[in-house]
Design a protein around this motif. Sequence first.
Motif, PDB file in Angstrom:
ATOM      1  N   ILE A 221      14.818 -10.279 -50.098  1.00 47.85           N
ATOM      2  CA  ILE A 221      15.143 -11.100 -51.271  1.00 47.85           C
ATOM      3  C   ILE A 221      13.916 -11.315 -52.157  1.00 47.85           C
ATOM      4  O   ILE A 221      13.974 -11.112 -53.386  1.00 47.85           O
ATOM      5  N   ASP A 222      12.799 -11.697 -51.571  1.00 45.74           N
ATOM      6  CA  ASP A 222      11.592 -11.941 -52.375  1.00 45.74           C
ATOM      7  C   ASP A 222      11.137 -10.676 -53.080  1.00 45.74           C
ATOM      8  O   ASP A 222      10.708 -10.706 -54.240  1.00 45.74           O
ATOM      9  N   ARG A 223      11.231  -9.579 -52.389  1.00 45.03           N
ATOM     10  CA  ARG A 223      10.815  -8.296 -52.967  1.00 45.03           C
ATOM     11  C   ARG A 223      11.710  -7.894 -54.140  1.00 45.03           C
ATOM     12  O   ARG A 223      11.228  -7.415 -55.171  1.00 45.03           O
ATOM     13  N   ILE A 224      13.012  -8.105 -53.993  1.00 45.37           N
ATOM     14  CA  ILE A 224      13.945  -7.749 -55.066  1.00 45.37           C
ATOM     15  C   ILE A 224      13.724  -8.625 -56.287  1.00 45.37           C
ATOM     16  O   ILE A 224      13.777  -8.153 -57.437  1.00 45.37           O
ATOM     17  N   LEU A 225      13.443  -9.903 -56.043  1.00 48.99           N
ATOM     18  CA  LEU A 225      13.308 -10.850 -57.155  1.00 48.99           C
ATOM     19  C   LEU A 225      11.877 -10.989 -57.668  1.00 48.99           C
ATOM     20  O   LEU A 225      11.621 -11.790 -58.564  1.00 48.99           O
ATOM     21  N   ALA A 226      10.958 -10.207 -57.104  1.00 43.46           N
ATOM     22  CA  ALA A 226       9.556 -10.310 -57.548  1.00 43.46           C
ATOM     23  C   ALA A 226       9.407 -10.022 -59.040  1.00 43.46           C
ATOM     24  O   ALA A 226       8.565 -10.628 -59.723  1.00 43.46           O
ATOM     25  N   GLY A 227      10.225  -9.111 -59.560  1.00 46.52           N
ATOM     26  CA  GLY A 227      10.126  -8.776 -60.980  1.00 46.52           C
ATOM     27  C   GLY A 227      11.177  -9.441 -61.848  1.00 46.52           C
ATOM     28  O   GLY A 227      11.272  -9.133 -63.039  1.00 46.52           O
TER      29      GLY A 227
ATOM     30  N   ASP B 288      14.191  -2.888 -64.920  1.00 54.43           N
ATOM     31  CA  ASP B 288      13.895  -1.634 -64.228  1.00 54.43           C
ATOM     32  C   ASP B 288      13.160  -1.887 -62.915  1.00 54.43           C
ATOM     33  O   ASP B 288      13.398  -1.193 -61.918  1.00 54.43           O
ATOM     34  N   GLN B 289      12.285  -2.872 -62.920  1.00 50.79           N
ATOM     35  CA  GLN B 289      11.536  -3.180 -61.705  1.00 50.79           C
ATOM     36  C   GLN B 289      12.471  -3.682 -60.606  1.00 50.79           C
ATOM     37  O   GLN B 289      12.353  -3.285 -59.441  1.00 50.79           O
ATOM     38  N   VAL B 290      13.412  -4.549 -60.986  1.00 55.10           N
ATOM     39  CA  VAL B 290      14.366  -5.073 -60.016  1.00 55.10           C
ATOM     40  C   VAL B 290      15.280  -3.955 -59.512  1.00 55.10           C
ATOM     41  O   VAL B 290      15.556  -3.846 -58.313  1.00 55.10           O
ATOM     42  N   GLN B 291      15.744  -3.107 -60.440  1.00 54.06           N
ATOM     43  CA  GLN B 291      16.611  -1.997 -60.038  1.00 54.06           C
ATOM     44  C   GLN B 291      15.882  -1.057 -59.081  1.00 54.06           C
ATOM     45  O   GLN B 291      16.455  -0.568 -58.106  1.00 54.06           O
ATOM     46  N   ALA B 292      14.612  -0.815 -59.339  1.00 57.25           N
ATOM     47  CA  ALA B 292      13.825   0.052 -58.462  1.00 57.25           C
ATOM     48  C   ALA B 292      13.693  -0.559 -57.073  1.00 57.25           C
ATOM     49  O   ALA B 292      13.738   0.150 -56.055  1.00 57.25           O
ATOM     50  N   ALA B 293      13.518  -1.883 -57.030  1.00 57.18           N
ATOM     51  CA  ALA B 293      13.401  -2.561 -55.735  1.00 57.18           C
ATOM     52  C   ALA B 293      14.702  -2.452 -54.951  1.00 57.18           C
ATOM     53  O   ALA B 293      14.701  -2.179 -53.737  1.00 57.18           O
TER      54      ALA B 293
ATOM     55  N   ARG C 296      20.842 -15.693 -68.112  1.00 55.79           N
ATOM     56  CA  ARG C 296      19.530 -16.378 -68.036  1.00 55.79           C
ATOM     57  C   ARG C 296      19.509 -17.377 -66.883  1.00 55.79           C
ATOM     58  O   ARG C 296      19.080 -18.523 -67.002  1.00 55.79           O
ATOM     59  N   THR C 297      20.012 -16.945 -65.740  1.00 56.15           N
ATOM     60  CA  THR C 297      20.094 -17.812 -64.566  1.00 56.15           C
ATOM     61  C   THR C 297      18.722 -17.973 -63.917  1.00 56.15           C
ATOM     62  O   THR C 297      18.005 -16.974 -63.735  1.00 56.15           O
ATOM     63  N   PRO C 298      18.337 -19.177 -63.512  1.00 56.29           N
ATOM     64  CA  PRO C 298      17.042 -19.382 -62.832  1.00 56.29           C
ATOM     65  C   PRO C 298      16.974 -18.574 -61.539  1.00 56.29           C
ATOM     66  O   PRO C 298      17.987 -18.365 -60.866  1.00 56.29           O
ATOM     67  N   VAL C 299      15.773 -18.169 -61.188  1.00 52.42           N
ATOM     68  CA  VAL C 299      15.593 -17.288 -60.033  1.00 52.42           C
ATOM     69  C   VAL C 299      16.068 -17.936 -58.731  1.00 52.42           C
ATOM     70  O   VAL C 299      16.595 -17.260 -57.849  1.00 52.42           O
ATOM     71  N   ARG C 300      15.917 -19.254 -58.600  1.00 53.21           N
ATOM     72  CA  ARG C 300      16.336 -19.903 -57.353  1.00 53.21           C
ATOM     73  C   ARG C 300      17.845 -19.821 -57.166  1.00 53.21           C
ATOM     74  O   ARG C 300      18.331 -19.725 -56.033  1.00 53.21           O
ATOM     75  N   GLU C 301      18.610 -19.839 -58.281  1.00 53.11           N
ATOM     76  CA  GLU C 301      20.062 -19.742 -58.160  1.00 53.11           C
ATOM     77  C   GLU C 301      20.494 -18.313 -57.828  1.00 53.11           C
ATOM     78  O   GLU C 301      21.445 -18.094 -57.066  1.00 53.11           O
ATOM     79  N   VAL C 302      19.774 -17.352 -58.387  1.00 52.44           N
ATOM     80  CA  VAL C 302      20.063 -15.960 -58.056  1.00 52.44           C
ATOM     81  C   VAL C 302      19.748 -15.706 -56.579  1.00 52.44           C
ATOM     82  O   VAL C 302      20.494 -15.035 -55.864  1.00 52.44           O
ATOM     83  N   ALA C 303      18.629 -16.245 -56.108  1.00 50.70           N
ATOM     84  CA  ALA C 303      18.261 -16.093 -54.700  1.00 50.70           C
ATOM     85  C   ALA C 303      19.336 -16.687 -53.795  1.00 50.70           C
ATOM     86  O   ALA C 303      19.649 -16.127 -52.728  1.00 50.70           O
TER      87      ALA C 303
END
Length: 282
Positions: free
Chosen positions: A48-54, A72-77, A170-177
């Motif tokens: 999860i952290d790796r996917i959301l790093a970007g 693109d960074q997230v898709q690559a992860a 534009r969802t905050p990263v914590r909600e996506v996580a």
Amino acid sequence: MAYSLPRMARQAGKRRDIVLRPIIPTQAAATDLAAIYAPAWQIWADSIDRILAGYDPQPLPTADTLTIDTVDQVQAAISSVAQEFLTILTARIAPGLRQWAVRAERVHRSKWSAAIKAGVGVDLDLILSAQPVEEALAVWLSRNVALVTNVSDQAQGRIADAVFRGYEQRTPVREVAKEIREATGMGRDRAIRIASHQNSSLSAALDTERMAEAGLDFAKWRHSAKRFPRKDHLARDGKIYNIRTGKERDGNGSVPADDRPGMKPACGCRFQAWIPLLDSIE
């Protein structure tokens, strides 16, 4: 090696129809199988952290280049994790499934031999082997490789949807996580359900293969006695069916090919080998 269990029973002095005790797959075996399935969802939970790093959706569409770069960074992860899973599938999961199936067959064969000895009075330990059921094992293995792959694919799809919806909204990263954790939890629950079902379905397939090898045509339906039974399964309890055609021996009923004991999810019904002896005497 094919043999005639009815003939052996008559030679052993049996004169009445015999119903062999059922072979019930264990919960321990299902738990072991679920552990083999686990990497299909665990790899996504661990990433999860790796996917959301970007992950960095812009508040306004004024920095399109930056947004595209982070997407693109997230898709690559995500693609990288999916590729790593395929490596694990080949190196660990497929061999683990094969080893599990070999153990399951060995246990089933031992229980089948014990059931014959208890019901008929003959010892077939030296006659029985894995060879007659190899095709059933190969089919089961191929299906389970496909199923475990689908568990990962489904988790990947849910995770990708959560991330890219996050960009749109534009969802905050914590909600996506949080959504990703829910997706991996769904993958875990599904893997456990599949493992339970596949444990039961392999045992049921081996039941039929062993009965056919023993020269038997019919089996007695034994209901699981679960609290919330399927009504049609409960109605079949105690009836005799042809293991090949599914037709009821002493009635007009029949069992569809995809609804034999142990085939439906959560079905705990079993076929009990039925050895007819009275007809041959009369």
